[in-house]
Every structure is written in C-alpha cells, then in structure tokens.
Design a protein around this motif. Sequence first.
Motif, PDB file in Angstrom:
ATOM      1  N   VAL A 143       0.827  -1.203   0.000  1.00  0.00           N
ATOM      2  CA  VAL A 143       0.000   0.000   0.000  1.00  0.00           C
ATOM      3  C   VAL A 143       0.865   1.259   0.000  1.00  0.00           C
ATOM      4  O   VAL A 143       0.527   2.253  -0.630  1.00  0.00           O
ATOM      5  CB  VAL A 143      -0.917   0.011   1.236  1.00  0.00           C
ATOM      6  CG1 VAL A 143      -1.792   1.243   1.252  1.00  0.00           C
ATOM      7  CG2 VAL A 143      -1.769  -1.233   1.269  1.00  0.00           C
ATOM      8  N   GLY A 144       1.974   1.187   0.692  1.00  0.00           N
ATOM      9  CA  GLY A 144       2.839   2.359   0.810  1.00  0.00           C
ATOM     10  C   GLY A 144       3.356   2.879  -0.516  1.00  0.00           C
ATOM     11  O   GLY A 144       3.711   4.053  -0.642  1.00  0.00           O
TER      12      GLY A 144
ATOM     13  N   THR B 204      -6.024   2.533   5.784  1.00  0.00           N
ATOM     14  CA  THR B 204      -4.813   3.233   6.198  1.00  0.00           C
ATOM     15  C   THR B 204      -4.843   4.692   5.778  1.00  0.00           C
ATOM     16  O   THR B 204      -4.414   5.562   6.522  1.00  0.00           O
ATOM     17  CB  THR B 204      -3.563   2.565   5.609  1.00  0.00           C
ATOM     18  OG1 THR B 204      -3.689   2.501   4.194  1.00  0.00           O
ATOM     19  CG2 THR B 204      -3.397   1.167   6.159  1.00  0.00           C
TER      20      THR B 204
ATOM     21  N   ILE C 134      -0.285 -14.807   4.955  1.00  0.00           N
ATOM     22  CA  ILE C 134      -0.127 -16.001   5.786  1.00  0.00           C
ATOM     23  C   ILE C 134      -0.638 -17.202   5.014  1.00  0.00           C
ATOM     24  O   ILE C 134      -1.766 -17.212   4.522  1.00  0.00           O
ATOM     25  CB  ILE C 134      -0.905 -15.844   7.107  1.00  0.00           C
ATOM     26  CG1 ILE C 134      -0.292 -14.712   7.917  1.00  0.00           C
ATOM     27  CG2 ILE C 134      -0.889 -17.139   7.894  1.00  0.00           C
ATOM     28  CD1 ILE C 134      -1.191 -14.223   9.025  1.00  0.00           C
TER      29      ILE C 134
ATOM     30  N   VAL D  69      -3.070   4.563  10.587  1.00  0.00           N
ATOM     31  CA  VAL D  69      -1.687   4.270  10.219  1.00  0.00           C
ATOM     32  C   VAL D  69      -1.040   5.458   9.522  1.00  0.00           C
ATOM     33  O   VAL D  69       0.142   5.743   9.717  1.00  0.00           O
ATOM     34  CB  VAL D  69      -1.632   3.036   9.303  1.00  0.00           C
ATOM     35  CG1 VAL D  69      -0.213   2.695   8.932  1.00  0.00           C
ATOM     36  CG2 VAL D  69      -2.283   1.844   9.996  1.00  0.00           C
ATOM     37  N   GLY D  70      -1.833   6.139   8.727  1.00  0.00           N
ATOM     38  CA  GLY D  70      -1.281   7.241   7.944  1.00  0.00           C
ATOM     39  C   GLY D  70      -0.690   8.353   8.789  1.00  0.00           C
ATOM     40  O   GLY D  70       0.155   9.124   8.317  1.00  0.00           O
TER      41      GLY D  70
ATOM     42  N   LEU E  95       0.010  -4.508  12.805  1.00  0.00           N
ATOM     43  CA  LEU E  95       0.055  -5.335  11.597  1.00  0.00           C
ATOM     44  C   LEU E  95      -0.232  -4.491  10.365  1.00  0.00           C
ATOM     45  O   LEU E  95       0.422  -4.641   9.332  1.00  0.00           O
ATOM     46  CB  LEU E  95      -0.962  -6.465  11.698  1.00  0.00           C
ATOM     47  CG  LEU E  95      -0.715  -7.492  12.798  1.00  0.00           C
ATOM     48  CD1 LEU E  95      -1.743  -8.614  12.702  1.00  0.00           C
ATOM     49  CD2 LEU E  95       0.694  -8.055  12.692  1.00  0.00           C
ATOM     50  N   LEU E  96      -1.204  -3.610  10.489  1.00  0.00           N
ATOM     51  CA  LEU E  96      -1.515  -2.739   9.354  1.00  0.00           C
ATOM     52  C   LEU E  96      -0.308  -1.884   9.005  1.00  0.00           C
ATOM     53  O   LEU E  96       0.042  -1.727   7.836  1.00  0.00           O
ATOM     54  CB  LEU E  96      -2.708  -1.841   9.693  1.00  0.00           C
ATOM     55  CG  LEU E  96      -4.078  -2.498   9.718  1.00  0.00           C
ATOM     56  CD1 LEU E  96      -5.145  -1.465  10.024  1.00  0.00           C
ATOM     57  CD2 LEU E  96      -4.355  -3.169   8.394  1.00  0.00           C
TER      58      LEU E  96
ATOM     59  N   ILE F 124       2.304  -4.147   7.229  1.00  0.00           N
ATOM     60  CA  ILE F 124       2.025  -4.619   5.867  1.00  0.00           C
ATOM     61  C   ILE F 124       1.937  -3.465   4.881  1.00  0.00           C
ATOM     62  O   ILE F 124       2.194  -3.640   3.697  1.00  0.00           O
ATOM     63  CB  ILE F 124       0.721  -5.447   5.838  1.00  0.00           C
ATOM     64  CG1 ILE F 124       0.640  -6.295   4.574  1.00  0.00           C
ATOM     65  CG2 ILE F 124      -0.489  -4.571   5.920  1.00  0.00           C
ATOM     66  CD1 ILE F 124       0.663  -7.723   4.804  1.00  0.00           C
ATOM     67  N   THR F 125       1.610  -2.294   5.366  1.00  0.00           N
ATOM     68  CA  THR F 125       1.510  -1.176   4.440  1.00  0.00           C
ATOM     69  C   THR F 125       2.871  -0.535   4.190  1.00  0.00           C
ATOM     70  O   THR F 125       3.178  -0.154   3.073  1.00  0.00           O
ATOM     71  CB  THR F 125       0.557  -0.087   4.970  1.00  0.00           C
ATOM     72  OG1 THR F 125       1.000   0.327   6.259  1.00  0.00           O
ATOM     73  CG2 THR F 125      -0.847  -0.613   5.072  1.00  0.00           C
TER      74      THR F 125
ATOM     75  N   PRO G 200       6.053  -4.996   3.725  1.00  0.00           N
ATOM     76  CA  PRO G 200       5.551  -6.356   3.961  1.00  0.00           C
ATOM     77  C   PRO G 200       6.586  -7.290   4.576  1.00  0.00           C
ATOM     78  O   PRO G 200       6.212  -8.254   5.233  1.00  0.00           O
ATOM     79  CB  PRO G 200       5.143  -6.818   2.556  1.00  0.00           C
ATOM     80  CG  PRO G 200       4.848  -5.566   1.812  1.00  0.00           C
ATOM     81  CD  PRO G 200       5.803  -4.543   2.350  1.00  0.00           C
TER      82      PRO G 200
ATOM     83  N   MET H 107       6.470  -8.450   8.206  1.00  0.00           N
ATOM     84  CA  MET H 107       5.502  -9.441   8.680  1.00  0.00           C
ATOM     85  C   MET H 107       6.159 -10.776   8.983  1.00  0.00           C
ATOM     86  O   MET H 107       5.508 -11.687   9.500  1.00  0.00           O
ATOM     87  CB  MET H 107       4.418  -9.640   7.620  1.00  0.00           C
ATOM     88  CG  MET H 107       3.475  -8.466   7.480  1.00  0.00           C
ATOM     89  SD  MET H 107       2.426  -8.277   8.915  1.00  0.00           S
ATOM     90  CE  MET H 107       1.397  -9.741   8.745  1.00  0.00           C
TER      91      MET H 107
ATOM     92  N   VAL I 149       5.542 -12.393  12.270  1.00  0.00           N
ATOM     93  CA  VAL I 149       4.148 -12.815  12.412  1.00  0.00           C
ATOM     94  C   VAL I 149       3.939 -14.164  11.745  1.00  0.00           C
ATOM     95  O   VAL I 149       3.289 -15.056  12.292  1.00  0.00           O
ATOM     96  CB  VAL I 149       3.201 -11.765  11.807  1.00  0.00           C
ATOM     97  CG1 VAL I 149       1.758 -12.217  11.920  1.00  0.00           C
ATOM     98  CG2 VAL I 149       3.391 -10.430  12.497  1.00  0.00           C
ATOM     99  N   HIS I 150       4.497 -14.303  10.568  1.00  0.00           N
ATOM    100  CA  HIS I 150       4.372 -15.578   9.862  1.00  0.00           C
ATOM    101  C   HIS I 150       4.953 -16.713  10.706  1.00  0.00           C
ATOM    102  O   HIS I 150       4.368 -17.795  10.802  1.00  0.00           O
ATOM    103  CB  HIS I 150       5.091 -15.505   8.518  1.00  0.00           C
ATOM    104  CG  HIS I 150       4.449 -14.554   7.560  1.00  0.00           C
ATOM    105  ND1 HIS I 150       5.109 -14.059   6.454  1.00  0.00           N
ATOM    106  CD2 HIS I 150       3.225 -13.992   7.541  1.00  0.00           C
ATOM    107  CE1 HIS I 150       4.298 -13.244   5.805  1.00  0.00           C
ATOM    108  NE2 HIS I 150       3.155 -13.183   6.442  1.00  0.00           N
TER     109      HIS I 150
ATOM    110  N   LEU J  16     -10.240  -5.015  13.021  1.00  0.00           N
ATOM    111  CA  LEU J  16      -9.303  -4.125  12.332  1.00  0.00           C
ATOM    112  C   LEU J  16     -10.034  -3.223  11.355  1.00  0.00           C
ATOM    113  O   LEU J  16      -9.720  -2.038  11.225  1.00  0.00           O
ATOM    114  CB  LEU J  16      -8.256  -4.941  11.578  1.00  0.00           C
ATOM    115  CG  LEU J  16      -7.003  -5.355  12.324  1.00  0.00           C
ATOM    116  CD1 LEU J  16      -6.058  -6.054  11.378  1.00  0.00           C
ATOM    117  CD2 LEU J  16      -6.328  -4.172  12.961  1.00  0.00           C
TER     118      LEU J  16
END
Lengths: 182, 182
Positions: free
Chosen positions: A20-21, A107, A155, B20-21, B102-103, B106-107, B110, B113, B116-117, B152
């Motif tokens: 997204v970034g 976001t 995942i 997040v932004g 997490l958001l 991932i943004t 990635p 993450m 987390v995986h 979320l």
Amino acid sequence: MSTSDTIIDAAMAIVRDQGVGKLTLDAAAKVAGVSKGGVLYHFKSKDDLIRGMVQRLIDQCDQLNRDYYQREPEGPYRWARTLVRACFDPTGPANDPVGGALLAAITVNPDLMAPVHAMYALWQDRIASDSPDVTRAGLIRTAMDGLYFQRLMGIRLGDDKAGECLMRHALDLLTVKEGGPS
Amino acid sequence: MSTSDTIIDAAMAIVRDQGVGKLTLDAAAKVAGVSKGGVLYHFKSKDDLIRGMVQRLIDQCDQLNRDYYQREPEGPYRWARTLVRACFDPTGPANDPVGGALLAAITVNPDLMAPVHAMYALWQDRIASDSPDVTRAGLIRTAMDGLYFQRLMGIRLGDDKAGECLMRHALDLLTVKEGGPS
DNA sequence: GTTACTGTACCGGCTGGACGGTATGGTGAA
DNA sequence: TTCACCATACCGTCCAGCCGGTACAGTAAC
C-alpha cells in the motif's frame, strides 16, 4: 476497457505487488500508461481513486456471490453456503490479494470503508434470512473473513488440499442433518 | 518503563486513534514526550520502530495464550480452545485494535511481517499437536482470525451478546461428544 | 579530588526528496 | 469551435533520516 478501469487495475496491481505504501498517483499513472494529470482527470483525488478501488472490489464480490447463489441448491443456509463457495473461487477477488483495496482504504482514510460496512450489513441480513442457526452461520462467515485476512497478511497455513478440506468442513457444518442433535 | 517501551506505546496509540497514515516519527516522539532524535536513537529507522511494535504485539499475544493455556482444562483441542478464549479476552491485544501494528507493517513494508508468519506457524503446530480433527480446529482458528479482521476493519456485526454466543458455539464445536457422529 | 576521557541518552535544526494537488497547454473527434 | 480527454510543468507541504551538539554518568589515572 475504459481508462478509469485501467487506472484502477494499475492501482490494484501496485498494492498487490509492492504494498500500500507504494501506491502514489505517479505510480498508478505510470503503470496505467497515462500521466498523473490523466489520473486526476478521472479521480478528483487520491481518496477518490481508493474509493473507486473499494467500489470495484465490492461490485466484484457482490457479482460473484449472486452467481454462486444461483448455482447453490435451495434450502437452509443457502446464503452462507454461497459465501463459502465464493470465498474459495480461485478467480474471485478473495484470492490473489486484490483486497488490498481495503488496506489502502483503512490506512489512508477510514471513512472510505463506509461502503464496505454497508455491504457487510447487507450480507448479514441475507445470511440471517435463511439460516436456522444464525450463530452457526455467523461463525462460518467469520471464518471466511479469517481466510481473507490470512491472504491479505500473506499467511499461508496449508496447501490447496488443506483449503479444500476446510471448505468441505465448513459446508458440512452448514448441512442440516436429519434427526441429528440440535 | 524504558523509553523504548514508551515510544512503542505512543506509536501504538497513534495508530489506534488516528490511523496508520498519521504514524510519523515526529508524532510518535511528541506523544512519547521525547524528540525525534530520541526516537531515532532507540530505533534506527521507521521500519525498525514498526518492527518493535510487531514484536510487542507478538509477545503480548503469546503471553496471553500461555496464560489461558494454563487455565484451560486438559483434553483434546486444548490449544484450539485456548485460542478461542484468548481471542475474546476483553483486555487482550485482539480487542481494541492495537493490532494496527500489523496494518502498519504490511503497508509500510511487507517484509516486517516475517515474525508474524513465524508465530502463525508455531500456533499451527500447537493446534495440530492436540486436535483430533485438524481441519475442525483450523476452521475455528480461522474464524478467530476473522474476528480480528473485522475488528481491524471497524466492522461490527453484532453486539456483545452475539460475540458471547459465537464463542460458546466455537467452544462447543471443539468439544468431543461421547458416542456422537464423527 | 580533580582532571581527562569515554559511552549513553537525548535534543533540535536541517535537507533532500517524495507526493498530493493545481494550472495550463495540447489534440482529436463531433 | 467546442468539449472530452489527457500531458506537462510546477508548487507547497510533509517527512525520514542525518548531524552537530548537550547533559550526564562512570572510571581511571595522577
């Protein structure tokens, strides 16, 4: 295909491939093969572009569900079963994390999630309309959201076979057994 | 509490309250009561800060699960049941979308993450270790992910009572009936 | 005990680049 | 010639990361 659709496709591809970034007006324009001015002609702002992405996603999901609903045999839990089938459609927007549109929305500007919320409420009503046990149906439906979540987060818990098992199990739980326990 | 923890708390609060932004080094510094230089002293980069947030989240979740595991009676599906209980803990990180970490991950990047995986794989192993039907347990576990997803995304499908029902139903499906059908 | 040195923790200004958005110019079809 | 459609150039802002400092421990030699 219209230029608008091309731009949305490009934006989707960026989110999927780069995160997204990396979604900027410049990047979307470049991938779509137009200039930034072209993008801003079709979408008044970046928010507007994301709005378009979300709407596209909603339309795709809704269309997919309607298609599967037609094919799904009548009876209890028909809508819930439809949701499960659609969720495992290999060509559907649930797979292949196109749903990054949601990530972009939440976001950049949580207000952009409004149409999604509306759609969720609609689906909730549909499920409630034909489910003997709404809690059961809600659980399965929430599990489908979980699949979506896992795909978004990259995942990968099991192979395709495990996914197949999961789907069958979910459908099994949505099958009313004759004379079985409540 | 150490300054690092204070900064992470601040970053979490920003993501939760403003999205997040709005997470910038300046903002995190201001909320934490230090300067941007101070933030960059403890975290080499913004990615590094988010790494810290993700790690914090993982640690919290892991701790919560261990606690619940102790309290959960022995028997089949013990880990899966634990996961359900922990997911409904009102003070846990699953509620109150602290999971915005997490958001953010991932943004922004990635790659962040990865931990987390790893944790997901660990939980998968735990569940597989004591579940008579791994598919059943996987379905329930995926439903818990779905709850997380809905929180979320700001999706509120039912009231607290519905949540309570969902939890009981999930636990019920993880209870082996004597002499029941397979 | 004082001086000199070293490492830790933190401050605050700066900058270069990225990015959203605007303003204006061009072009082909109707 | 008008209008839909798109390109180019540019502006203002925001932000990550860098860097030169400051304060304040230890600590060790003399």
